[in-house]
Design an enzyme around this catalytic site. Structure first.
Site, PDB file in Angstrom:
ATOM      1  CB  SER A  75      -0.966   0.011   1.185  1.00  0.00           C
ATOM      2  OG  SER A  75      -0.279  -0.090   2.412  1.00  0.00           O
ATOM      3  CD  GLU A  76       0.404   4.128   2.564  1.00  0.00           C
ATOM      4  OE1 GLU A  76      -0.482   4.974   2.583  1.00  0.00           O
ATOM      5  OE2 GLU A  76       0.407   3.130   3.309  1.00  0.00           O
ATOM      6  CB  THR A  77       7.243   2.051  -1.242  1.00  0.00           C
ATOM      7  OG1 THR A  77       6.727   0.740  -1.511  1.00  0.00           O
ATOM      8  CG2 THR A  77       8.760   1.984  -1.226  1.00  0.00           C
TER       9      THR A  77
END
Length: 303
Positions: free
Chosen positions: A45-47
């Site tokens: 979902s996020e990096t």
């Protein structure tokens, strides 16, 4: 020479639960396009991309990407990155170690208090850089119900009605009557943009008062299909903005209120997010988000 990265599970103390996060520790020299491509490669979902800072008061500059776009701020990347940078600073811990990590995000500097303990998940808590504020009107319950595959009678409980708040990132907050209704929610993309518009928010945080864990205050799910996130296991930025809805509908009295939000259970990724709201003179004075995180993998990118 490779670029070091780590994978953490955030808002949990148990590996393979919570919200997974990729953190690229050596991101200097990467272009925006490369960061976006790497984020799609990780497919989380996020990096987070950690960059050097020239401000001695900051621990690092960071940039946060979803598979669809860059974010100015996000909760589980802030918690996970703060814990990882503290671990990088102190190495192996004997006993307990407290530290302060200051992350420069697009929204501004975010101060994070971190506690590391021997043979335990780390804990981080941060003050929201912006207090929650209304972000426009939400659509009517019929339109929202259709977009979530629910009946209009599923929407709302007590005096809670759909609302929109932001604390860096806007969300539409949709109350539903119980866990059964929440478990049946599923984005209907033919109706989605009618209910969740770019003018307010394309992301839906759906919640109810009924919970799985006895000391939780709310159970939630978060859908952000237009950001490339069909469902998110834990969304700290949404919980921060949710403080605005809680304060408005529950009319919180003066004092400090601790509220735990559980999320990700339907996905098999149970997560617990700690929310603290300080009320003074019947107004929000400060909002804090906290949670644990544990490292599950480390490696190198050859880019």
């Amino acid at each position: 020479m490779g670029r070091r990265y780590a994978i953490l599970d955030v808002f949990t103390n148990k590996k393979l639960t919570g919200n997974p996060l990729a953190v690229v520790l050596d991101a200097e020299g990467l272009s925006d396009e490369q960061m976006q491509a790497i984020t799609r490669e990780f497919n989380l979902s996020e990096t987070v991309f950690v960059l050097p800072t020239d401000n001695p008061g900051h621990s690092a500059n960071i940039r946060i990407f979803t598979p669809g776009r860059e974010l100015p701020f996000a909760g589980h990347p802030t918690v996970g990155t703060a814990i990882l940078l503290a671990m990088e600073r102190f190495g192996e811990i004997t006993g307990e170690q407290d530290s302060m990590v200051v992350l420069k995000e697009k929204i501004g500097a975010v101060r994070c208090g971190v506690v590391l303990k021997e043979n335990a998940a780390g804990f981080a808590e941060f003050d929201l850089p912006q207090l929650p504020r209304p972000a426009g009107p939400a659509e009517n319950r019929d339109t929202i119900a259709a977009a979530l595959g629910l009946e209009p009678t599923d929407i709302g409980f007590e005096n809670h009605a759909p609302s929109c708040y932001e604390a860096g990132v806007p969300f539409v907050f949709v109350p539903v009557r119980d866990l059964d209704a929440l478990s049946r929610a599923k984005p209907n993309m033919t109706q989605w943009k009618k209910a969740f518009r770019e003018a307010t928010s394309e992301d839906a945080f759906v919640y109810c008062r009924e919970t799985r864990v006895h000391d939780s205050g709310f159970h939630a799910r978060m859908f952000a299909p237009t950001m490339g996130i069909p469902e998110d296991p834990a969304t700290g930025s949404a919980v921060g903005a949710f403080a605005g809805a809680i304060h408005y509908f529950d009319d919180l009295p003066n004092g400090t209120h601790f509220i735990r939000i559980e999320q990700g259970y339907v996905m098999g990724r149970p997560s617990l997010i700690d929310l603290e709201i300080d009320i003074e003179a019947r107004k929000m004075h400060a909002v804090r988000i906290g949670g644990q995180a544990t490292v599950v993998a480390r490696g190198e990118l050859y880019i």
